[in-house]
Motif scaffolding. Sequence first.
Motif, short mmCIF file in Angstrom:
data_model
loop_
_atom_site.label_atom_id
_atom_site.label_comp_id
_atom_site.label_asym_id
_atom_site.label_seq_id
_atom_site.Cartn_x
_atom_site.Cartn_y
_atom_site.Cartn_z
N VAL A 86 25.37 64.67 164.72
CA VAL A 86 25.42 63.20 164.73
C VAL A 86 24.76 62.64 163.49
N GLY A 87 24.99 61.35 163.27
CA GLY A 87 24.24 60.61 162.26
C GLY A 87 23.14 59.83 162.94
N SER A 88 22.02 59.67 162.26
CA SER A 88 20.90 58.91 162.81
C SER A 88 21.06 57.43 162.49
N MET A 89 20.74 56.59 163.47
CA MET A 89 20.81 55.15 163.27
C MET A 89 19.43 54.51 163.24
N LYS A 90 18.39 55.34 163.25
CA LYS A 90 17.03 54.82 163.21
C LYS A 90 16.19 55.62 162.24
N ARG A 173 23.90 49.64 164.25
CA ARG A 173 22.44 49.75 164.18
C ARG A 173 21.79 48.52 164.82
N SER A 174 22.39 47.36 164.59
CA SER A 174 21.82 46.12 165.17
C SER A 174 21.91 46.12 166.69
N TRP A 175 22.81 46.93 167.25
CA TRP A 175 22.94 47.02 168.70
C TRP A 175 21.85 47.89 169.33
N GLY A 176 21.09 48.57 168.51
CA GLY A 176 19.98 49.37 169.02
C GLY A 176 20.32 50.79 169.39
N TYR A 207 21.54 59.98 157.79
CA TYR A 207 21.26 58.61 158.22
C TYR A 207 22.50 57.74 158.25
N ASP A 208 23.67 58.35 158.47
CA ASP A 208 24.91 57.59 158.45
C ASP A 208 24.97 56.84 157.11
N VAL A 209 25.53 55.64 157.07
CA VAL A 209 25.65 54.95 155.77
C VAL A 209 24.88 53.64 155.73
N TRP A 210 24.09 53.35 156.76
CA TRP A 210 23.34 52.10 156.78
C TRP A 210 22.15 52.13 155.82
N LYS A 211 21.62 53.32 155.54
CA LYS A 211 20.41 53.42 154.72
C LYS A 211 20.78 53.60 153.26
N GLU A 212 20.40 52.65 152.44
CA GLU A 212 20.71 52.71 151.02
C GLU A 212 20.06 53.94 150.39
N GLY A 213 20.83 54.62 149.57
CA GLY A 213 20.33 55.83 148.92
C GLY A 213 20.42 57.06 149.78
N GLU A 214 20.91 56.91 151.00
CA GLU A 214 21.04 58.04 151.93
C GLU A 214 22.48 58.17 152.44
N GLU A 215 23.43 57.85 151.57
CA GLU A 215 24.83 57.86 151.99
C GLU A 215 25.25 59.25 152.47
N VAL A 216 26.18 59.24 153.41
CA VAL A 216 26.70 60.49 153.96
C VAL A 216 27.46 61.25 152.89
N SER A 217 27.18 62.54 152.79
CA SER A 217 27.97 63.41 151.92
C SER A 217 28.11 64.74 152.63
N VAL A 218 29.22 65.41 152.39
CA VAL A 218 29.46 66.69 153.03
C VAL A 218 28.35 67.68 152.68
N GLU A 219 27.90 67.64 151.44
CA GLU A 219 26.88 68.59 150.98
C GLU A 219 25.57 68.42 151.77
N LYS A 220 25.13 67.17 151.92
CA LYS A 220 23.90 66.91 152.66
C LYS A 220 24.03 67.32 154.12
N VAL A 221 25.17 66.98 154.69
CA VAL A 221 25.40 67.28 156.10
C VAL A 221 25.36 68.79 156.33
#
Length: 284
Positions: A86-90, A173-176, A207-221
């Motif tokens: 999963v991606g983290s939303m927090k 993310r705003s939904w909690g 961190y999914d794509v909500w966090k700036e500088g932490e965009e999803v990439s296959v390599e990181k995942v």
Amino acid sequence: MKIGVIGGSGLYNIEGLTNVEEISLETPFGRPSDNYIHGKLAGKDVYFLPRHGRGHVYLPSEVPYRANIYGFKMLGVDCIISVSAVGSMKEEIRPGDFVIVTQYFDRTKNRPSTFFGNGIVAHVAFDKPTCELLNEIIYNACKEEGIPVHREGTYICIEGPQFSTKAESKIYRSWGVDVIGMTNIPEAKLAREAEIPYSAVALATDYDVWKEGEEVSVEKVLATMAKNIENAKKMLKRVIETLKPEDLENSPARTALVGAIQTKPEYITDEIRKRLELIIKDRV
């Protein structure tokens, strides 16, 4: 005791199984994602199924969820432990952390989500969609193995296969919600209808794509996933070694269909009874 395990992205086997064999099943809902891998661990029967098939051949929307869960019912498992990336939303749920899923928000669109319909109606309670008794055992196993784990969390399930847009991610993310994934729904719903205690462990990879500088990439995942999979194998081994039949005796999932089937027995055809035999035989 019979324990079912569904492996997600990257988890295609369980280490330590002995007397390993493959079981091929045909269900009223077609063939499952793959053969079930059956083996013994700590004196218990373990049935493992790779959700996406070996070689990762099914999109999240293509996974034959009904066949998968019905197959576990045919095998007579006492519970199902689901593992998924999963991606983290927090912020506090870091890549590499595990989250014990306790709630869902369903954003899927194109998936059959029930065994019922076509002449038979049932409405099961789903306010607590995962098994609290099994959740606690999994949480304790993670702590004992030194795995960073969160005791509870809400999983938002999207259709995929694309990741979210930034706008979508920020709204979710705003939904909690705590984590985002593509596969736990309808899996959890079907397990409840089949009266099988079900727990889901979400493995945060990014961190999914909500966090700036932490965009999803296959390599990181993939890098985080490799670590997650090793920890998942440790967790599963400890849970399987620890779990006892009496631990789940009082799981509400075991009686989920009591009073849930609304169709009068005289209107349930022989075809329906045959199709859903293992699920409804003691309930109508």
